[in-house]
Design a protein around this motif. Structure first.
Motif, PDB file in Angstrom:
ATOM      1  N   LEU A 309       0.840  -1.202   0.000  1.00 58.72           N
ATOM      2  CA  LEU A 309       0.000   0.000   0.000  1.00 58.72           C
ATOM      3  C   LEU A 309       0.873   1.250   0.000  1.00 58.72           C
ATOM      4  O   LEU A 309       1.930   1.285   0.629  1.00 58.72           O
ATOM      5  CB  LEU A 309      -0.907   0.009   1.242  1.00 58.72           C
ATOM      6  CG  LEU A 309      -1.779  -1.233   1.456  1.00 58.72           C
ATOM      7  CD1 LEU A 309      -2.559  -1.113   2.760  1.00 58.72           C
ATOM      8  CD2 LEU A 309      -2.724  -1.422   0.271  1.00 58.72           C
ATOM      9  N   SER A 310       0.399   2.305  -0.672  1.00 59.17           N
ATOM     10  CA  SER A 310       1.155   3.561  -0.657  1.00 59.17           C
ATOM     11  C   SER A 310       0.879   4.353   0.606  1.00 59.17           C
ATOM     12  O   SER A 310       1.633   5.269   0.947  1.00 59.17           O
ATOM     13  CB  SER A 310       0.791   4.405  -1.884  1.00 59.17           C
ATOM     14  OG  SER A 310      -0.601   4.742  -1.858  1.00 59.17           O
ATOM     15  N   ALA A 336      11.331   3.457   7.335  1.00 59.28           N
ATOM     16  CA  ALA A 336      12.587   3.530   6.579  1.00 59.28           C
ATOM     17  C   ALA A 336      12.412   2.899   5.199  1.00 59.28           C
ATOM     18  O   ALA A 336      12.826   3.464   4.170  1.00 59.28           O
ATOM     19  CB  ALA A 336      13.703   2.828   7.356  1.00 59.28           C
ATOM     20  N   ARG A 337      11.756   1.749   5.147  1.00 56.68           N
ATOM     21  CA  ARG A 337      11.574   1.077   3.854  1.00 56.68           C
ATOM     22  C   ARG A 337      10.583   1.832   2.974  1.00 56.68           C
ATOM     23  O   ARG A 337      10.733   1.878   1.750  1.00 56.68           O
ATOM     24  CB  ARG A 337      11.127  -0.369   4.089  1.00 56.68           C
ATOM     25  CG  ARG A 337      12.301  -1.241   4.588  1.00 56.68           C
ATOM     26  CD  ARG A 337      11.947  -2.701   4.761  1.00 56.68           C
ATOM     27  NE  ARG A 337      11.142  -2.925   5.941  1.00 56.68           N
ATOM     28  CZ  ARG A 337       9.910  -3.418   5.929  1.00 56.68           C
ATOM     29  NH1 ARG A 337       9.339  -3.729   4.788  1.00 56.68           N
ATOM     30  NH2 ARG A 337       9.250  -3.608   7.038  1.00 56.68           N
ATOM     31  N   HIS A 338       9.585   2.474   3.602  1.00 56.21           N
ATOM     32  CA  HIS A 338       8.611   3.277   2.846  1.00 56.21           C
ATOM     33  C   HIS A 338       9.319   4.463   2.181  1.00 56.21           C
ATOM     34  O   HIS A 338       9.080   4.748   0.989  1.00 56.21           O
ATOM     35  CB  HIS A 338       7.523   3.763   3.796  1.00 56.21           C
ATOM     36  CG  HIS A 338       6.552   4.725   3.186  1.00 56.21           C
ATOM     37  ND1 HIS A 338       5.558   4.329   2.320  1.00 56.21           N
ATOM     38  CD2 HIS A 338       6.437   6.078   3.308  1.00 56.21           C
ATOM     39  CE1 HIS A 338       4.859   5.381   1.940  1.00 56.21           C
ATOM     40  NE2 HIS A 338       5.380   6.461   2.520  1.00 56.21           N
ATOM     41  N   ILE A 339      10.166   5.135   2.908  1.00 59.28           N
ATOM     42  CA  ILE A 339      10.870   6.302   2.345  1.00 59.28           C
ATOM     43  C   ILE A 339      11.807   5.875   1.218  1.00 59.28           C
ATOM     44  O   ILE A 339      11.857   6.499   0.148  1.00 59.28           O
ATOM     45  CB  ILE A 339      11.636   7.046   3.452  1.00 59.28           C
ATOM     46  CG1 ILE A 339      10.652   7.732   4.409  1.00 59.28           C
ATOM     47  CG2 ILE A 339      12.591   8.086   2.864  1.00 59.28           C
ATOM     48  CD1 ILE A 339      11.302   8.370   5.614  1.00 59.28           C
ATOM     49  N   ALA A 444       4.987  15.120  -1.226  1.00 60.21           N
ATOM     50  CA  ALA A 444       5.532  14.805   0.100  1.00 60.21           C
ATOM     51  C   ALA A 444       5.361  13.328   0.416  1.00 60.21           C
ATOM     52  O   ALA A 444       4.391  12.690  -0.012  1.00 60.21           O
ATOM     53  CB  ALA A 444       4.858  15.652   1.171  1.00 60.21           C
ATOM     54  N   VAL A 445       6.310  12.823   1.166  1.00 60.31           N
ATOM     55  CA  VAL A 445       6.230  11.469   1.707  1.00 60.31           C
ATOM     56  C   VAL A 445       6.065  11.624   3.217  1.00 60.31           C
ATOM     57  O   VAL A 445       6.900  12.259   3.870  1.00 60.31           O
ATOM     58  CB  VAL A 445       7.514  10.664   1.403  1.00 60.31           C
ATOM     59  CG1 VAL A 445       7.414   9.267   2.013  1.00 60.31           C
ATOM     60  CG2 VAL A 445       7.761  10.599  -0.095  1.00 60.31           C
ATOM     61  N   HIS A 457       2.544   5.786  10.554  1.00 62.78           N
ATOM     62  CA  HIS A 457       1.647   6.412   9.579  1.00 62.78           C
ATOM     63  C   HIS A 457       2.503   6.772   8.374  1.00 62.78           C
ATOM     64  O   HIS A 457       3.477   7.529   8.500  1.00 62.78           O
ATOM     65  CB  HIS A 457       1.001   7.685  10.155  1.00 62.78           C
ATOM     66  CG  HIS A 457       0.199   8.453   9.127  1.00 62.78           C
ATOM     67  ND1 HIS A 457       0.100   9.831   9.136  1.00 62.78           N
ATOM     68  CD2 HIS A 457      -0.520   8.030   8.046  1.00 62.78           C
ATOM     69  CE1 HIS A 457      -0.651  10.227   8.123  1.00 62.78           C
ATOM     70  NE2 HIS A 457      -1.041   9.151   7.437  1.00 62.78           N
ATOM     71  N   VAL A 458       2.175   6.222   7.212  1.00 65.16           N
ATOM     72  CA  VAL A 458       2.946   6.523   6.000  1.00 65.16           C
ATOM     73  C   VAL A 458       1.979   6.903   4.889  1.00 65.16           C
ATOM     74  O   VAL A 458       0.819   6.463   4.846  1.00 65.16           O
ATOM     75  CB  VAL A 458       3.813   5.323   5.546  1.00 65.16           C
ATOM     76  CG1 VAL A 458       4.824   4.939   6.618  1.00 65.16           C
ATOM     77  CG2 VAL A 458       2.944   4.122   5.186  1.00 65.16           C
ATOM     78  N   ASP A 459       2.458   7.711   3.983  1.00 64.90           N
ATOM     79  CA  ASP A 459       1.634   8.144   2.852  1.00 64.90           C
ATOM     80  C   ASP A 459       2.561   8.783   1.814  1.00 64.90           C
ATOM     81  O   ASP A 459       3.693   9.182   2.128  1.00 64.90           O
ATOM     82  CB  ASP A 459       0.585   9.167   3.315  1.00 64.90           C
ATOM     83  CG  ASP A 459      -0.601   9.268   2.355  1.00 64.90           C
ATOM     84  OD1 ASP A 459      -0.530   8.650   1.271  1.00 64.90           O
ATOM     85  OD2 ASP A 459      -1.561   9.968   2.688  1.00 64.90           O
ATOM     86  N   VAL A 460       2.067   8.884   0.601  1.00 65.57           N
ATOM     87  CA  VAL A 460       2.707   9.684  -0.453  1.00 65.57           C
ATOM     88  C   VAL A 460       1.615  10.573  -1.009  1.00 65.57           C
ATOM     89  O   VAL A 460       0.565  10.064  -1.437  1.00 65.57           O
ATOM     90  CB  VAL A 460       3.293   8.803  -1.575  1.00 65.57           C
ATOM     91  CG1 VAL A 460       3.904   9.687  -2.670  1.00 65.57           C
ATOM     92  CG2 VAL A 460       4.332   7.841  -1.026  1.00 65.57           C
TER      93      VAL A 460
END
Length: 548
Positions: A309-310, A336-339, A444-445, A457-460
């Motif tokens: 998921l993004s 870290a892996r999301h970024i 933004a990430v 909490h992660v998003d793009v």
């Protein structure tokens, strides 16, 4: 008196030594009365450091005029008042020496204050307890009483005075353990436990040689699988300095020299705020991650579906049963892996924003196994220098113990060593900003695991309101950073000043520790903990120019 005022201000001996530009052992001699300060300039520095408002200077003058020789602590002699602050401040004028000593105020349990006659040595050795605390506007501190027979090297008293929250006890029967140390936890840390043996030691060049009177007891102690420390006590002029060696590192190093068994360790392992901070952080993270090792591994596998998921916001309830540090590790690893996944897609060189404010949070950069590789990889992907902003209000600095401020400094030094320019604001308005990476005005990430509601909490996103908020925050700090300087050394020097850390001392101590590495001081047991970040940060700080 000095000790009482220092403790009333929440300062360690190390703090006072740094503020008065003397050694820790000299402060110890001031406080135990063996060598009281002789020069007015010394007293002025102490008075300023503990915020005595001139009281110590007046007291020093009074003692110098009135004391004729060694005496004793007398019985209370005069019942004078139900308030003490004004009385204490007026001490030197109103309660002059009568030739046997001086009078100091002491508050009784019912709140009244009496004057107690003290001779000079007793005053310096025992302090004035309640009177000093009353001067600072605080209740009198209480201290555990440990007899010299129980603490022949003064280790427990020195360690307890230096690091609040550290609890030491002597097990009975001891089964080879001199002291059980309970290291405090933190906002997420759970606390940790160490077993210690303390032995006499001597300095030989750059190493400390610990003498083991009973080598069978030491061998039994070191052979156990629990975390242990061998502590060497070097005594000089009535004060002791202590050195620590990880028990596992000490195994097999017992060597017979004449009729005595000895273990050698680097003198760089002197116990001070630098090494205590490392011991505190590594043992806390290591114990917590090791305790949940199997469950954490299984949970990480269960949560792998979120990587497709993004955007995701995962609560701690998704990892039930794991402790707070395990949640931190999972959140940090996922972010870290999301970024790293999103970074190559950003349209221009981004700015980073991170939420760490205290040493507890920041030490994850030094200790979690994935953090140092993540920093190296981001530098590689970006192909050059980048910026990373922090919000650290002054109140956070004031309420953080020195060893935590050192850990925060080392985490930033690690980033600067990789070409990441650290920027700082003290404006509390930015405290609630989430961790992000922003390509200004474009995209933004979001990647947040520090002080969030869930594990991460992660998003793009390209939403204009979000991108604008992050862009403004990044530009504000870039334009007005507390540590703005053209070089990494300049920025780190400014950070050290903001954190109230002595620059030359940092360089000297990091240099000593970098020569030997931190693994001999404390070894991790969890595969999720690494000393690589600590050692790299120390090596980098050691390479910076010192003051001359």
């Amino acid at each position: 008196m000095i000790r009482e005022l220092r403790e009333a201000r929440g300062m360690s001996m190390r703090d006072l030594a740094a503020k008065t530009f003397v050694s820790h052992s000299k402060v110890q001699r001031w406080e135990n009365g063996d060598r009281p300060p002789k020069e007015r300039s010394e007293v002025e520095l102490i008075d300023q450091a503990v915020g005595a408002g001139g009281f110590l200077i007046e007291l020093w003058q009074e003692i110098d005029r009135g004391v004729t020789g060694a005496g004793h602590v007398s019985d209370p002699v005069l019942h004078v008042s139900d308030t003490s602050s004004d009385l204490a401040m007026a001490l030197s004028q109103a309660a002059a020496s009568n030739g046997e000593g001086i009078f100091v105020p002491r508050r009784l349990d019912d709140g009244t204050v009496v004057l107690v006659a003290l001779d000079r040595r007793a005053l310096l050795r025992a302090g004035v307890g309640i009177g000093a605390a009353a001067m600072a506007g605080l209740p009198a501190p209480t201290a555990a009483v440990v007899s010299p027979a129980e603490d022949p090297f003064g280790f427990a008293s020195t360690a307890s005075e230096s690091w609040s929250g550290l609890r030491l006890s002597r097990p009975v029967p001891d089964f080879g353990v001199d002291w059980q140390a309970l290291l405090p936890g933190g906002r997420s840390m759970l606390g940790s436990q160490l077993s210690l043996q303390v032995h006499p030691a001597r300095i030989e060049g750059s190493r400390v040689v610990v003498s083991i009177p009973d080598h069978r007891r030491a061998e039994e102690f070191l052979s156990r699988p629990h975390r242990s420390l061998l502590v060497g006590a070097v005594s000089s002029e009535g004060a002791s300095t202590f050195y620590a060696l990880d028990g596992r590192a000490a195994r097999g190093k017992l060597a017979r020299n004449g009729g005595v068994y000895e273990v050698a360790a680097p003198a760089a392992y002197e116990l001070d705020d630098l090494t205590y901070g490392i011991l505190w952080a590594v043992s806390n993270y290591d114990d917590a991650l090791q305790a949940d090792d199997q469950a954490l591994s299984e949970t990480r596998s269960d949560l792998k579906a979120y990587e497709r998921l993004s955007s995701s916001a995962v609560s701690r309830e998704a990892a039930p049963g794991l402790n707070g540090v395990a949640h931190m590790w999972l959140g940090s690893d996922f972010c870290a892996r999301h970024i790293l996944k999103a970074l190559p897609e950003l349209p221009e060189l981004p700015a980073f924003w991170t939420r760490e404010q205290r040493g507890e949070e920041a030490s994850a950069w030094l200790i979690f196994d994935h953090k140092y590789p993540y920093l190296r990889e981001t530098t590689k992907v970006l192909g050059g220098a980048s910026t990373r902003a922090f919000c650290i209000p002054e109140e956070v600095v004031r309420s953080s113990p020195r060893y935590e401020r050192i850990l925060l400094f080392l985490a930033v030094a690690l980033m600067e060593s990789l070409g990441i320019h650290a920027q700082f604001t003290s404006d509390p308005a930015y405290e609630s900003v989430e961790g992000f990476v922003v390509a200004p005005d474009k995209e933004a990430v979001i990647a947040n695991w520090v002080r969030g509601d869930g594990m991460w909490h992660v998003d793009v996103t390209a939403r204009s309101s979000v991108v604008r908020e992050f862009t403004i925050a990044a530009r504000d700090v870039d334009a007005d950073s507390l540590t703005a300087a053209p070089t990494a050394a300049g920025r780190l020097r400014a950070l050290a000043q903001y954190l109230d850390l002595p620059w030359s001392w940092l360089i000297q101590r990091c240099g000593q520790l970098a020569r030997y590495g931190s693994s001999g001081l404390i070894q991790s047991r969890s595969r999720l903990v690494s000393s690589a970040g600590i050692d790299a940060a120390c090596a980098y700080v050691a390479s910076l120019p010192a003051d001359h």
